[in-house]
Design a protein around this motif. Structure first.
Motif, PDB file in Angstrom:
ATOM      1  N   ASP A  76      -2.871   2.306  -8.589  1.00  0.00           N
ATOM      2  CA  ASP A  76      -2.342   2.076  -9.481  1.00  0.00           C
ATOM      3  C   ASP A  76      -1.461   0.966  -8.665  1.00  0.00           C
ATOM      4  N   LEU A  77      -1.927  -1.147  -9.155  1.00  0.00           N
ATOM      5  CA  LEU A  77      -1.232  -2.428  -8.479  1.00  0.00           C
ATOM      6  C   LEU A  77      -0.126  -2.563  -8.641  1.00  0.00           C
ATOM      7  N   GLU A  78       0.939  -2.037 -10.319  1.00  0.00           N
ATOM      8  CA  GLU A  78       2.158  -1.859  -8.885  1.00  0.00           C
ATOM      9  C   GLU A  78       2.741  -1.286  -8.509  1.00  0.00           C
ATOM     10  N   LEU A  79       2.649  -0.010  -9.165  1.00  0.00           N
ATOM     11  CA  LEU A  79       2.903   1.189  -7.422  1.00  0.00           C
ATOM     12  C   LEU A  79       2.340   0.535  -6.825  1.00  0.00           C
ATOM     13  N   LEU A  80       1.288  -0.335  -6.046  1.00  0.00           N
ATOM     14  CA  LEU A  80       0.659  -0.201  -4.579  1.00  0.00           C
ATOM     15  C   LEU A  80       2.147  -1.554  -4.088  1.00  0.00           C
ATOM     16  N   ILE A  81       1.932  -2.402  -4.227  1.00  0.00           N
ATOM     17  CA  ILE A  81       2.434  -3.763  -4.596  1.00  0.00           C
ATOM     18  C   ILE A  81       3.882  -3.322  -4.254  1.00  0.00           C
ATOM     19  N   SER A  82       4.675  -2.443  -4.930  1.00  0.00           N
ATOM     20  CA  SER A  82       6.315  -2.916  -5.178  1.00  0.00           C
ATOM     21  C   SER A  82       6.270  -2.192  -3.867  1.00  0.00           C
ATOM     22  N   ARG A  83       5.417  -0.953  -3.295  1.00  0.00           N
ATOM     23  CA  ARG A  83       5.857   0.253  -2.481  1.00  0.00           C
ATOM     24  C   ARG A  83       5.541  -0.773  -1.053  1.00  0.00           C
ATOM     25  N   ALA A  84       4.697  -1.336  -1.459  1.00  0.00           N
ATOM     26  CA  ALA A  84       3.552  -2.815   0.387  1.00  0.00           C
ATOM     27  C   ALA A  84       5.432  -3.881   0.061  1.00  0.00           C
ATOM     28  N   ILE A  85       5.697  -4.106  -1.052  1.00  0.00           N
ATOM     29  CA  ILE A  85       6.583  -5.035  -0.533  1.00  0.00           C
ATOM     30  C   ILE A  85       7.742  -4.676  -0.175  1.00  0.00           C
ATOM     31  N   GLU A  86       8.579  -3.736  -1.115  1.00  0.00           N
ATOM     32  CA  GLU A  86       9.895  -3.125  -0.685  1.00  0.00           C
ATOM     33  C   GLU A  86      10.052  -2.690   1.046  1.00  0.00           C
ATOM     34  N   ARG A  87       8.672  -2.491   1.607  1.00  0.00           N
ATOM     35  CA  ARG A  87       9.596  -2.167   3.276  1.00  0.00           C
ATOM     36  C   ARG A  87       8.970  -3.931   3.495  1.00  0.00           C
ATOM     37  N   LEU A  88       8.351  -4.432   3.270  1.00  0.00           N
ATOM     38  CA  LEU A  88       8.276  -6.241   3.830  1.00  0.00           C
ATOM     39  C   LEU A  88       9.423  -7.005   3.660  1.00  0.00           C
ATOM     40  N   LEU A  89       9.857  -6.609   3.206  1.00  0.00           N
ATOM     41  CA  LEU A  89      11.384  -7.506   2.432  1.00  0.00           C
ATOM     42  C   LEU A  89      12.248  -7.073   3.020  1.00  0.00           C
ATOM     43  N   PRO A  90      12.739  -5.934   3.604  1.00  0.00           N
ATOM     44  CA  PRO A  90      13.748  -5.744   4.283  1.00  0.00           C
ATOM     45  C   PRO A  90      13.601  -6.662   5.751  1.00  0.00           C
ATOM     46  N   VAL A  91      12.378  -6.902   6.473  1.00  0.00           N
ATOM     47  CA  VAL A  91      12.131  -7.313   7.623  1.00  0.00           C
ATOM     48  C   VAL A  91      11.836  -8.927   7.428  1.00  0.00           C
ATOM     49  N   MET A  92      11.985  -8.877   6.117  1.00  0.00           N
ATOM     50  CA  MET A  92      12.104 -11.357   6.091  1.00  0.00           C
ATOM     51  C   MET A  92      13.328 -11.170   5.117  1.00  0.00           C
ATOM     52  N   LYS A  93      14.675 -10.365   4.756  1.00  0.00           N
ATOM     53  CA  LYS A  93      15.735 -10.168   5.430  1.00  0.00           C
ATOM     54  C   LYS A  93      15.629 -11.226   3.929  1.00  0.00           C
ATOM     55  N   ALA A  94      15.229 -10.787   2.775  1.00  0.00           N
ATOM     56  CA  ALA A  94      15.035 -11.243   1.158  1.00  0.00           C
ATOM     57  C   ALA A  94      14.865 -10.146   0.229  1.00  0.00           C
ATOM     58  N   GLU A  95      15.424 -10.374  -1.023  1.00  0.00           N
ATOM     59  CA  GLU A  95      15.364  -9.523  -1.480  1.00  0.00           C
ATOM     60  C   GLU A  95      14.284  -9.807  -3.344  1.00  0.00           C
ATOM     61  N   LEU A  96      14.386 -10.968  -2.864  1.00  0.00           N
ATOM     62  CA  LEU A  96      13.233 -11.512  -4.499  1.00  0.00           C
ATOM     63  C   LEU A  96      12.071 -12.048  -4.308  1.00  0.00           C
ATOM     64  N   TYR A  97      10.497 -11.366  -5.413  1.00  0.00           N
ATOM     65  CA  TYR A  97       9.436 -11.552  -5.138  1.00  0.00           C
ATOM     66  C   TYR A  97       8.920 -11.303  -5.778  1.00  0.00           C
TER      67      TYR A  97
END
Length: 813
Positions: A427-448
């Protein structure tokens, strides 16, 4: 009994002072214990009731002491009213003890109140009888005054008041011991044994005719009751010795008294007070003897003067024994209290050292004394504070040394988690949202946002948060997004409004401060663009998050490509599924439409054959029979199509009843008998199974056997009469059924396919034998719905076939 009666001594009364001294000691001990228990903050029901019990004991013996003082002064006759107070107060300890026992036995407060009220009524009856019958009657002896109780009130007191309490105390002791044995934990029986001791003392008090020195000696056990209760309750209460280290404690303005001086003062007090009391009592005793037997010489002429003097001297000896015992008891009690106070301080220091050893520095010990013990506590607090500061410095150094390791470990963990999320779903939406949600804290960002191109080549946000873009016609080299497409690498800006690459409206309308653009490429093609942004200022130069983003960009691109392939395949499967559904609906509709006219044809032919429409010739009858046989074959085919249509649409149902497999076989043979006779076939049955019952649908199972029999008749060898063998046998929890024939057989490559719907082994055979290939498929579905299994065995050309299936016996379904 202890002391059967008074010992007459001529006008000696010093024993009453000993009675007074012991009564005062009981009063002081009981009252102090009650006050110590009652003054300790929030109290339980047990603490309240038992402290009132002790206070009542102390008050009662204070009045008894006052009565003995009046007797010593020879004014008891004028103060006779005190007898009524003594009788009333003698009931109060029993009432409070009864309430305590009831609260321990009953969990329901209503039962506690009802039982206590009943006990109160019995107490009132006793009190009323003893006041009305005994009034102020008393017996005065050398050792004090004893108020009398008549036989009836005494019986009520012993049976109605003391006996229930004894039963309750024994019950509680047995209950506590059983609970301790079952649950393997210790139980404190101090209060229950104290209740038994009190009941025994009251029994001795009630049955006494007069006061004797033995009864005075036994009276000291009241002090032990108070002392035991004090140790039980006060010893359980954990004082607030440990306080948070940050809490400020105001220093107490106390004069410093060395601990040695406190002990010295206590020991001097223990020496002076008993000696003073002993000296005074001995002085009074000898003074009475001297007054009576020296200064009043006329008494020497009495016949019993010499014996009375000897008795008086014996009393003095007993009084000396009393004084030694009182002194020892006082020293014992006070020493126990002092040693407990010292032990509590040392225990606090010991517990504090254990907590510090375990790494707990959040507390300090409260110091309540200004002496050497207080100094030790203060030194301990300072030492633990220094250890805490040293440990904090070391921990800070360790954190600084481990910071880099933690960062690297976190990067690896994030990379692993993102890789796992990328491969966990299609599921593209689920796949990308899970991956990005783990990346955002490292990037210290909130928008994508993830931009994916459509068939026209325009990019739109497939998934995102806070960044909405669609139908973007991106040109390589134009703007920040175009630069990322051109360079095929990560580009970023730390100031979107002031960056010349972000002057178009699509960047201004985003309302973000920073932006990182990552092209997602796989197999030389751009699968999408990942945009990460913040509304606050953010520095990306040299940031470890950028390098981590570059590492996972390829994985996201591959995941997007795989999802695209999957979605295209999914659409194709959906189209095929829809076509299959339409086919099933068409078959069902056509079968229903054909069934009605075919059934009507069969009915009219039956009318002709029976002569209902008039007589017919033999030729006509033969022709109509042929028509009817073909009509029935067509009706059977239509029914099979309908059954399989129900299976495909999930409307096929099995009616489960207790059925005998042998009965099913016999009915199937009976139904197929005309075809068997027409083919001149032979059926042999070898029914050996013992467990023959199963839970199932009899008509459906008959259909299975009919299909197997018809196949054996259709695919027979030319010129050879068909032979069908049916056998059953037990197979553990299943019934094994075999249907074998001597027909043309089935080649090995076809054995795994013959149960598929519409499958035909050879077109020429089908054309010769008839059928559309649904009989075996339908048989497999029916047996499967009975939790069974079917398969076929054959040696090939003209070697016959064997169909085997198993179904569970009724007890194992």
């Amino acid at each position: 009994m202890l002391g059967e009666g008074p010992i007459p001594v001529i006008d000696l009364r010093a024993g009453s002072l000993y009675n007074l001294a012991i009564s005062l000691l009981v009063f002081l001990g009981s009252t102090y214990a009650a006050w110590a228990i009652f003054s300790r903050g929030k109290k339980t029901l047990s603490e309240k009731s038992f402290s009132l019990f002790l206070a009542a004991i102390g008050t009662y013996w204070l009045l008894v002491g006052a009565g003995n003082l009046f007797a010593w002064y020879k004014i008891l006759s004028r103060m006779a009213w005190i007898a009524f107070l003594v009788k009333i107060l003698s009931i109060l300890p029993l009432l409070f003890l009864a309430y305590f026992f009831c609260s321990e036995i009953f969990a329901n407060k209503t039962n506690v109140r009802r039982t206590t009220f009943l006990y109160l009524l019995i107490s009132a009856v006793y009190l009323g009888l003893t006041i009305t019958q005994d009034l102020t009657q008393s017996t005065i002896t050398y050792w004090g005054v004893q108020w009398q109780v008549s036989p009836l009130p005494e019986l009520i007191y012993l049976v109605g008041l003391l006996f229930p309490l004894s039963i309750a105390s024994v019950f509680l002791i047995i209950k506590a011991m059983l609970i301790s044995f079952v649950e393997k934990k210790e139980s404190n029986l101090t209060l229950y044994f104290a209740g038994i001791i009190f009941i025994f003392l009251e029994y001795l008090q009630m049955t006494a005719v007069a006061v004797t020195w033995q009864r005075l000696l036994v009276r000291l056990f009241y002090i032990l009751i108070a002392f035991g209760a004090y140790l039980y309750f006060v010893g359980r209460i954990e004082e607030k010795r440990f306080i948070p280290r940050e809490e400020q404690v105001l220093p107490q303005k106390k004069a410093r008294i060395p601990f040695f001086m406190k002990l010295l003062f206590l020991f001097v007090l223990l020496a002076i007070v008993p000696i003073t009391i002993s000296s005074f009592l001995m002085f009074v005793s000898f003074r009475e003897i001297i007054d009576l037997y020296v200064y009043q010489p006329l008494l020497w002429n009495l016949k019993a003067s010499r014996e009375a003097l000897i008795l008086a001297l014996n009393h003095v000896q007993i009084q000396s024994l009393f004084l030694m015992m009182l002194t020892g008891l006082l020293v014992l009690v006070v020493s126990a209290l002092v040693s407990r106070a010292i032990a509590e301080s040392l225990k606090s220091i010991s517990v504090g050292m254990e907590r510090v050893t375990a790494g707990d520095f959040s507390f300090k010990i409260r110091s309540d004394t200004n002496d050497e013990i207080g100094d030790v506590i203060n030194y301990f607090n300072e030492m633990s504070a220094e250890i805490k500061r040293s440990r904090e410095i070391m921990e800070r150094w360790n954190r600084e040394l481990e910071a880099k390791v933690v960062e690297r470990t976190e990067d690896l963990r994030t990379l692993y988690n993102i890789s796992k999320e990328v491969g966990s779903s299609l599921d593209l939406e689920l796949l990308i949202s899970r991956a990005i949600e783990r990346l955002l804290p490292v990037m210290k960002a909130e928008l994508y946002a993830v931009l994916v191109p459509d068939e026209r080549g325009k990019f739109s946000a497939r998934i995102g948060r806070g960044i909405g873009l669609k139908d973007l016609d991106l040109e390589e080299g134009r703007g920040l997004l175009g630069e990322a497409l051109q360079k095929k690498e990560i580009v970023f800006t730390e100031n979107v409004p002031g960056d010349p690459r972000c002057q178009e409206d699509l960047y201004r309308n985003l309302g973000i401060k920073t932006m990182v653009v990552t092209p997602l490429r796989a197999k030389g093609k751009t699968q999408g663009i990942l945009i990460i942004g913040t509304k606050e200022e953010r520095k990306y130069a040299g940031e470890r998050g950028i390098s981590l983003l570059a590492t996972i960009a390829d994985q996201l691109a591959i995941a997007i490509e795989n999802v695209g392939i999957y979605e295209r395949e999914k659409e194709a499967v959906a189209r095929l599924t829809e076509l299959d559904r339409l086919k099933n609906e068409f078959i069902s509709m056509v079968s229903h439409e054909l069934r009605t006219p075919v059934t009507s044809v069969d009915g009219y032919i039956s009318l002709f054959l029976t002569g209902a429409a008039g007589s017919i010739t033999e030729d006509q009858k033969r022709y109509l029979t042929i028509v009817r046989e073909n009509d029935q074959r067509l009706l059977t085919l239509i029914n099979r199509l309908l059954d399989f249509s129900r299976i495909e649409t999930g409307r096929f149902s099995i009616e489960r009843k207790l059925v005998s497999i042998h009965d099913v076989i016999r009915l199937a043979v009976k139904n197929i008998k005309p075809q068997i006779e027409k083919k001149k076939a032979e059926i042999k049955m070898k029914l050996e199974a013992k467990n023959i019952n199963f839970m199932g649908d009899q008509s459906k199972m008959e259909e299975v056997f009919v299909n197997l029999f018809e196949n054996a008749l259709k695919f027979d060898q030319e010129g050879k009469p068909p032979l069908i063998e049916v056998s059953t046998k037990d197979a553990g929890d299943f019934i094994r059924i075999e249907v074998a024939d001597n027909g043309i057989g089935i080649e090995k490559e076809h054995l795994g396919k013959i149960f598929n719907k519409f499958y035909q082994v050879e077109e020429t055979l089908t054309r010769r034998a008839g059928g559309v290939g649904l009989g075996l498929a339908l048989a497999k579905e029916i047996i499967g719905n009975h939790h069974g299994e079917i398969w076929a065995e054959s040696g090939g050309g003209n070697k016959g076939s064997k169909f085997i299936f198993t179904i569970p016996v009724a007890e194992k379904v």
